[in-house]
Write a protein that holds these residues in place. Structure first.
Motif, PDB file in Angstrom:
ATOM      1  N   ARG A  83      36.365  36.471  31.996  1.00 30.61           N
ATOM      2  CA  ARG A  83      35.005  36.413  31.423  1.00 30.61           C
ATOM      3  C   ARG A  83      34.338  35.083  31.746  1.00 30.61           C
ATOM      4  O   ARG A  83      33.157  35.031  32.098  1.00 30.61           O
ATOM      5  CB  ARG A  83      35.065  36.626  29.906  1.00 30.61           C
ATOM      6  N   GLU A  84      35.089  33.997  31.623  1.00 30.42           N
ATOM      7  CA  GLU A  84      34.551  32.668  31.922  1.00 30.42           C
ATOM      8  C   GLU A  84      34.120  32.571  33.392  1.00 30.42           C
ATOM      9  O   GLU A  84      33.046  32.066  33.701  1.00 30.42           O
ATOM     10  CB  GLU A  84      35.604  31.604  31.611  1.00 30.42           C
ATOM     11  N   ALA A  85      34.964  33.082  34.293  1.00 29.59           N
ATOM     12  CA  ALA A  85      34.638  33.033  35.724  1.00 29.59           C
ATOM     13  C   ALA A  85      33.403  33.875  36.030  1.00 29.59           C
ATOM     14  O   ALA A  85      32.545  33.470  36.828  1.00 29.59           O
ATOM     15  CB  ALA A  85      35.820  33.511  36.550  1.00 29.59           C
ATOM     16  N   MET A  86      33.279  35.030  35.391  1.00 30.44           N
ATOM     17  CA  MET A  86      32.113  35.887  35.622  1.00 30.44           C
ATOM     18  C   MET A  86      30.834  35.245  35.099  1.00 30.44           C
ATOM     19  O   MET A  86      29.763  35.406  35.691  1.00 30.44           O
ATOM     20  CB  MET A  86      32.319  37.259  34.984  1.00 30.44           C
ATOM     21  N   ALA A  87      30.937  34.519  34.000  1.00 21.61           N
ATOM     22  CA  ALA A  87      29.762  33.829  33.447  1.00 21.61           C
ATOM     23  C   ALA A  87      29.329  32.681  34.369  1.00 21.61           C
ATOM     24  O   ALA A  87      28.131  32.466  34.583  1.00 21.61           O
ATOM     25  CB  ALA A  87      30.065  33.304  32.050  1.00 21.61           C
ATOM     26  N   ARG A  88      30.303  31.965  34.925  1.00 22.66           N
ATOM     27  CA  ARG A  88      29.997  30.825  35.794  1.00 22.66           C
ATOM     28  C   ARG A  88      29.592  31.245  37.204  1.00 22.66           C
ATOM     29  O   ARG A  88      28.799  30.576  37.853  1.00 22.66           O
ATOM     30  CB  ARG A  88      31.195  29.897  35.872  1.00 22.66           C
ATOM     31  N   PHE A  89      30.158  32.360  37.674  1.00 19.13           N
ATOM     32  CA  PHE A  89      29.934  32.823  39.047  1.00 19.13           C
ATOM     33  C   PHE A  89      29.560  34.305  39.013  1.00 19.13           C
ATOM     34  O   PHE A  89      30.441  35.162  39.120  1.00 19.13           O
ATOM     35  CB  PHE A  89      31.185  32.618  39.906  1.00 19.13           C
ATOM     36  N   PRO A  90      28.271  34.633  38.877  1.00 15.08           N
ATOM     37  CA  PRO A  90      27.841  36.034  38.740  1.00 15.08           C
ATOM     38  C   PRO A  90      28.331  36.958  39.871  1.00 15.08           C
ATOM     39  O   PRO A  90      28.642  38.115  39.638  1.00 15.08           O
ATOM     40  CB  PRO A  90      26.322  35.945  38.741  1.00 15.08           C
ATOM     41  N   ARG A  91      28.444  36.449  41.066  1.00 17.07           N
ATOM     42  CA  ARG A  91      28.902  37.276  42.193  1.00 17.07           C
ATOM     43  C   ARG A  91      30.378  37.678  42.015  1.00 17.07           C
ATOM     44  O   ARG A  91      30.819  38.690  42.557  1.00 17.07           O
ATOM     45  CB  ARG A  91      28.713  36.509  43.498  1.00 17.07           C
ATOM     46  N   PHE A  92      31.115  36.922  41.239  1.00 19.39           N
ATOM     47  CA  PHE A  92      32.532  37.220  40.989  1.00 19.39           C
ATOM     48  C   PHE A  92      32.692  38.608  40.360  1.00 19.39           C
ATOM     49  O   PHE A  92      33.640  39.324  40.650  1.00 19.39           O
ATOM     50  CB  PHE A  92      33.135  36.129  40.098  1.00 19.39           C
ATOM     51  N   GLU A  93      31.741  39.001  39.511  1.00 16.81           N
ATOM     52  CA  GLU A  93      31.820  40.311  38.871  1.00 16.81           C
ATOM     53  C   GLU A  93      31.725  41.426  39.919  1.00 16.81           C
ATOM     54  O   GLU A  93      32.461  42.410  39.849  1.00 16.81           O
ATOM     55  CB  GLU A  93      30.715  40.483  37.834  1.00 16.81           C
ATOM     56  N   GLN A  94      30.858  41.265  40.911  1.00 17.59           N
ATOM     57  CA  GLN A  94      30.741  42.267  41.977  1.00 17.59           C
ATOM     58  C   GLN A  94      32.049  42.375  42.764  1.00 17.59           C
ATOM     59  O   GLN A  94      32.506  43.472  43.082  1.00 17.59           O
ATOM     60  CB  GLN A  94      29.609  41.902  42.937  1.00 17.59           C
ATOM     61  N   VAL A  95      32.638  41.239  43.066  1.00 19.20           N
ATOM     62  CA  VAL A  95      33.908  41.226  43.800  1.00 19.20           C
ATOM     63  C   VAL A  95      34.991  41.914  42.967  1.00 19.20           C
ATOM     64  O   VAL A  95      35.770  42.725  43.494  1.00 19.20           O
ATOM     65  CB  VAL A  95      34.318  39.781  44.169  1.00 19.20           C
ATOM     66  N   CYS A  96      35.036  41.630  41.680  1.00 22.25           N
ATOM     67  CA  CYS A  96      36.028  42.252  40.794  1.00 22.25           C
ATOM     68  C   CYS A  96      35.856  43.767  40.750  1.00 22.25           C
ATOM     69  O   CYS A  96      36.839  44.507  40.757  1.00 22.25           O
ATOM     70  CB  CYS A  96      35.932  41.685  39.381  1.00 22.25           C
ATOM     71  N   ARG A  97      34.611  44.224  40.724  1.00 24.51           N
ATOM     72  CA  ARG A  97      34.361  45.669  40.717  1.00 24.51           C
ATOM     73  C   ARG A  97      34.855  46.319  42.008  1.00 24.51           C
ATOM     74  O   ARG A  97      35.460  47.387  41.988  1.00 24.51           O
ATOM     75  CB  ARG A  97      32.878  45.963  40.536  1.00 24.51           C
ATOM     76  N   MET A  98      34.601  45.678  43.137  1.00 28.81           N
ATOM     77  CA  MET A  98      35.049  46.221  44.424  1.00 28.81           C
ATOM     78  C   MET A  98      36.569  46.290  44.474  1.00 28.81           C
ATOM     79  O   MET A  98      37.145  47.294  44.908  1.00 28.81           O
ATOM     80  CB  MET A  98      34.507  45.378  45.586  1.00 28.81           C
ATOM     81  N   VAL A  99      37.226  45.229  44.016  1.00 32.36           N
ATOM     82  CA  VAL A  99      38.688  45.204  44.002  1.00 32.36           C
ATOM     83  C   VAL A  99      39.228  46.275  43.055  1.00 32.36           C
ATOM     84  O   VAL A  99      40.197  46.973  43.377  1.00 32.36           O
ATOM     85  CB  VAL A  99      39.213  43.803  43.616  1.00 32.36           C
ATOM     86  N   ALA A 100      38.600  46.453  41.900  1.00 34.51           N
ATOM     87  CA  ALA A 100      39.037  47.462  40.928  1.00 34.51           C
ATOM     88  C   ALA A 100      38.891  48.871  41.494  1.00 34.51           C
ATOM     89  O   ALA A 100      39.775  49.723  41.310  1.00 34.51           O
ATOM     90  CB  ALA A 100      38.247  47.330  39.637  1.00 34.51           C
ATOM     91  N   GLU A 101      37.794  49.134  42.193  1.00 36.19           N
ATOM     92  CA  GLU A 101      37.587  50.452  42.789  1.00 36.19           C
ATOM     93  C   GLU A 101      38.638  50.729  43.861  1.00 36.19           C
ATOM     94  O   GLU A 101      39.196  51.824  43.928  1.00 36.19           O
ATOM     95  CB  GLU A 101      36.183  50.558  43.380  1.00 36.19           C
ATOM     96  N   GLU A 102      38.909  49.752  44.691  1.00 43.20           N
ATOM     97  CA  GLU A 102      39.924  49.910  45.730  1.00 43.20           C
ATOM     98  C   GLU A 102      41.304  50.125  45.111  1.00 43.20           C
ATOM     99  O   GLU A 102      42.080  50.963  45.558  1.00 43.20           O
ATOM    100  CB  GLU A 102      39.942  48.688  46.645  1.00 43.20           C
ATOM    101  N   SER A 103      41.592  49.371  44.065  1.00 47.02           N
ATOM    102  CA  SER A 103      42.878  49.500  43.375  1.00 47.02           C
ATOM    103  C   SER A 103      43.024  50.891  42.752  1.00 47.02           C
ATOM    104  O   SER A 103      44.093  51.500  42.826  1.00 47.02           O
ATOM    105  CB  SER A 103      42.994  48.415  42.308  1.00 47.02           C
ATOM    106  N   ALA A 104      41.956  51.410  42.155  1.00 42.26           N
ATOM    107  CA  ALA A 104      42.001  52.748  41.556  1.00 42.26           C
ATOM    108  C   ALA A 104      42.246  53.806  42.631  1.00 42.26           C
ATOM    109  O   ALA A 104      43.028  54.748  42.427  1.00 42.26           O
ATOM    110  CB  ALA A 104      40.703  53.040  40.810  1.00 42.26           C
ATOM    111  N   HIS A 105      41.606  53.649  43.779  1.00 43.74           N
ATOM    112  CA  HIS A 105      41.804  54.596  44.886  1.00 43.74           C
ATOM    113  C   HIS A 105      43.264  54.559  45.357  1.00 43.74           C
ATOM    114  O   HIS A 105      43.888  55.603  45.558  1.00 43.74           O
ATOM    115  CB  HIS A 105      40.863  54.274  46.041  1.00 43.74           C
TER     116      HIS A 105
END
Length: 162
Positions: A83-105
């Protein structure tokens, strides 16, 4: 937090509550559990893969251990750090979503393979997908998978499968 581990190191022990998730920067980690005195492999995670144990969300003790099959470098985080990293670096949330989608696949594909392939076919696929790992290249035990990878549970199970 980035931390290095040596081959054989235990990252998290069965029965503990770690509350941490892992991103494998290098190396290979194995999730395994002791059942009736036998060590059974549940899964492997290699470079570029995310592993988030259930205890991160439910706070219950781990039902398995996490150990290093080879020297590994892991990025370790908690929900608060995320949460702290996402607040400090907004683009980090997009990267996390991409990684989560790939991981789910990958998880869906692994479950499908588990249902359709024999243990030997799964091991061959594992070696083909991760050719640089020491156990896949013949060291230290040529041609032998890590403990629990393709060992049938019992003779009766072998008969039922045939």
């Amino acid at each position: 937090i980035v931390r290095g581990f040596s081959r054989g190191d235990i990252v998290a022990e069965q029965g503990e509550v770690s509350g941490r998730g892992y991103f494998v920067l290098s190396g290979l980690i194995r999730c395994h559990r002791k059942t009736d005195g036998a060590d059974k492999t549940l899964d492997f995670y290699s470079e570029g893969e995310v592993f988030e144990p259930h205890d991160v969300h439910d706070g219950k003790p781990l039902e398995y251990s996490i150990s290093c099959v080879e020297d590994s470098m892991l990025a370790i985080g908690t929900p608060a750090l995320e949460r702290e990293a996402m607040a400090r670096f907004p683009r980090f949330e997009q990267v996390c979503r991409m990684v989560a989608e790939e991981s789910a696949h990958k998880s869906r594909r692994a479950l499908q393979d588990f249902k359709l392939l024999t243990p030997q076919e799964r091991y061959a696929n594992l070696c083909a997908a991760r050719p640089g790992n020491s156990w896949a290249t013949g060291s230290p035990l040529p041609g032998r998978p890590p403990a629990g990878v393709c060992r049938p549970a019992s003779r009766s199970l072998q008969r039922k499968v045939r």
